[in-house]
Write a protein that holds these residues in place. Sequence first.
Motif, PDB file in Angstrom:
ATOM      1  N   ALA A  88      -3.220  -2.437 -11.286  1.00  0.00           N
ATOM      2  CA  ALA A  88      -3.721  -4.029 -11.469  1.00  0.00           C
ATOM      3  C   ALA A  88      -3.890  -3.975 -12.746  1.00  0.00           C
ATOM      4  CB  ALA A  88      -5.346  -3.778 -11.312  1.00  0.00           C
ATOM      5  N   ARG A  89      -4.658  -2.543 -13.674  1.00  0.00           N
ATOM      6  CA  ARG A  89      -3.781  -2.611 -14.934  1.00  0.00           C
ATOM      7  C   ARG A  89      -2.796  -2.970 -15.375  1.00  0.00           C
ATOM      8  NH1 ARG A  89      -8.427   1.194 -15.183  1.00  0.00           N
ATOM      9  NH2 ARG A  89      -6.770   2.255 -14.892  1.00  0.00           N
ATOM     10  N   LYS A  90      -1.685  -2.392 -14.560  1.00  0.00           N
ATOM     11  CA  LYS A  90      -0.330  -2.758 -14.952  1.00  0.00           C
ATOM     12  C   LYS A  90       0.340  -3.500 -14.281  1.00  0.00           C
ATOM     13  CE  LYS A  90       3.125   0.155 -14.526  1.00  0.00           C
ATOM     14  NZ  LYS A  90       4.083   2.046 -14.400  1.00  0.00           N
ATOM     15  N   THR A  91      -0.227  -4.484 -13.863  1.00  0.00           N
ATOM     16  CA  THR A  91       0.334  -6.002 -13.383  1.00  0.00           C
ATOM     17  C   THR A  91      -0.736  -7.099 -13.968  1.00  0.00           C
ATOM     18  OG1 THR A  91      -1.239  -5.707 -10.904  1.00  0.00           O
ATOM     19  CG2 THR A  91       1.733  -4.756 -11.242  1.00  0.00           C
ATOM     20  N   GLY A  92      -1.531  -7.181 -14.070  1.00  0.00           N
ATOM     21  CA  GLY A  92      -2.856  -7.611 -14.039  1.00  0.00           C
ATOM     22  C   GLY A  92      -3.124  -8.505 -13.135  1.00  0.00           C
ATOM     23  N   VAL A  93      -2.966  -8.267 -12.052  1.00  0.00           N
ATOM     24  CA  VAL A  93      -3.698  -8.333 -10.501  1.00  0.00           C
ATOM     25  C   VAL A  93      -5.036  -8.129 -10.134  1.00  0.00           C
ATOM     26  CG1 VAL A  93      -2.886  -9.350  -8.480  1.00  0.00           C
ATOM     27  CG2 VAL A  93      -0.773  -9.378  -9.725  1.00  0.00           C
ATOM     28  N   GLN A 113      -8.181  -5.978  -9.177  1.00  0.00           N
ATOM     29  CA  GLN A 113      -7.712  -4.996  -8.313  1.00  0.00           C
ATOM     30  C   GLN A 113      -8.480  -6.056  -7.103  1.00  0.00           C
ATOM     31  OE1 GLN A 113     -11.403  -3.772  -7.119  1.00  0.00           O
ATOM     32  NE2 GLN A 113      -9.961  -2.433  -5.594  1.00  0.00           N
ATOM     33  N   ARG A 114      -9.386  -6.376  -6.471  1.00  0.00           N
ATOM     34  CA  ARG A 114      -9.683  -7.528  -5.604  1.00  0.00           C
ATOM     35  C   ARG A 114      -8.361  -8.028  -5.150  1.00  0.00           C
ATOM     36  NH1 ARG A 114     -13.419 -12.214  -6.447  1.00  0.00           N
ATOM     37  NH2 ARG A 114     -11.799 -13.263  -5.737  1.00  0.00           N
ATOM     38  N   ARG A 145       0.467  -1.507  -0.157  1.00  0.00           N
ATOM     39  CA  ARG A 145      -0.088  -0.148   0.328  1.00  0.00           C
ATOM     40  C   ARG A 145       1.315   0.992  -0.029  1.00  0.00           C
ATOM     41  NH1 ARG A 145      -2.781   3.669   3.418  1.00  0.00           N
ATOM     42  NH2 ARG A 145      -4.849   4.376   2.495  1.00  0.00           N
ATOM     43  N   GLY A 146       1.518   1.106   0.791  1.00  0.00           N
ATOM     44  CA  GLY A 146       2.793   2.323   0.966  1.00  0.00           C
ATOM     45  C   GLY A 146       3.457   2.917  -0.103  1.00  0.00           C
ATOM     46  N   SER A 147       4.069   1.770  -0.948  1.00  0.00           N
ATOM     47  CA  SER A 147       4.589   1.826  -2.277  1.00  0.00           C
ATOM     48  C   SER A 147       3.693   2.333  -3.688  1.00  0.00           C
ATOM     49  CB  SER A 147       4.976   0.570  -2.378  1.00  0.00           C
ATOM     50  OG  SER A 147       6.182   0.133  -1.934  1.00  0.00           O
ATOM     51  N   THR A 171      -3.410   4.004  -8.355  1.00  0.00           N
ATOM     52  CA  THR A 171      -4.517   3.342  -7.245  1.00  0.00           C
ATOM     53  C   THR A 171      -4.370   2.632  -7.033  1.00  0.00           C
ATOM     54  OG1 THR A 171      -5.751   3.434  -9.571  1.00  0.00           O
ATOM     55  CG2 THR A 171      -6.017   5.470  -7.917  1.00  0.00           C
ATOM     56  N   GLN A 172      -5.744   1.274  -6.826  1.00  0.00           N
ATOM     57  CA  GLN A 172      -4.860  -0.563  -6.790  1.00  0.00           C
ATOM     58  C   GLN A 172      -6.029  -0.708  -8.667  1.00  0.00           C
ATOM     59  OE1 GLN A 172      -8.150  -1.936  -3.884  1.00  0.00           O
ATOM     60  NE2 GLN A 172      -6.085  -1.242  -1.878  1.00  0.00           N
ATOM     61  N   LYS A 173      -6.765  -0.125  -8.700  1.00  0.00           N
ATOM     62  CA  LYS A 173      -7.251  -0.093 -10.445  1.00  0.00           C
ATOM     63  C   LYS A 173      -6.139   0.205 -11.523  1.00  0.00           C
ATOM     64  CE  LYS A 173     -12.124   0.599 -11.158  1.00  0.00           C
ATOM     65  NZ  LYS A 173     -12.838   1.491 -11.788  1.00  0.00           N
TER      66      LYS A 173
END
Length: 81
Positions: free
Chosen positions: A41-46, A48-49, A27-29, A36-38
């Motif tokens: 998620a887009r950048k890593t493919g993981v 958001q949930r 979270r800090g990084s 944002t988490q979203k």
Amino acid sequence: MEMNDSIPWRDLYPDVQDSELPGLSLRGSRVKENMTQKQLARKTGVSQRHISEMERGIRPIGKKHARLFGKALNVGYTVFL
């Protein structure tokens, strides 16, 4: 207190458990990179949930995801393990 004096972070946050550190680091990084988490998620493919669950300590991060997050957030991946 002088600028070069420091206090161990555990003295300031005694309630933080070792098991919470990977999620707090994630979270800090992410926040440091103004992401944002979203967006992460887009950048890593993981999903958001899953990122949310990892940040809250519900889901382990694991080495595979740690490497993805490290690359996306410009930090060494070991901080997430």
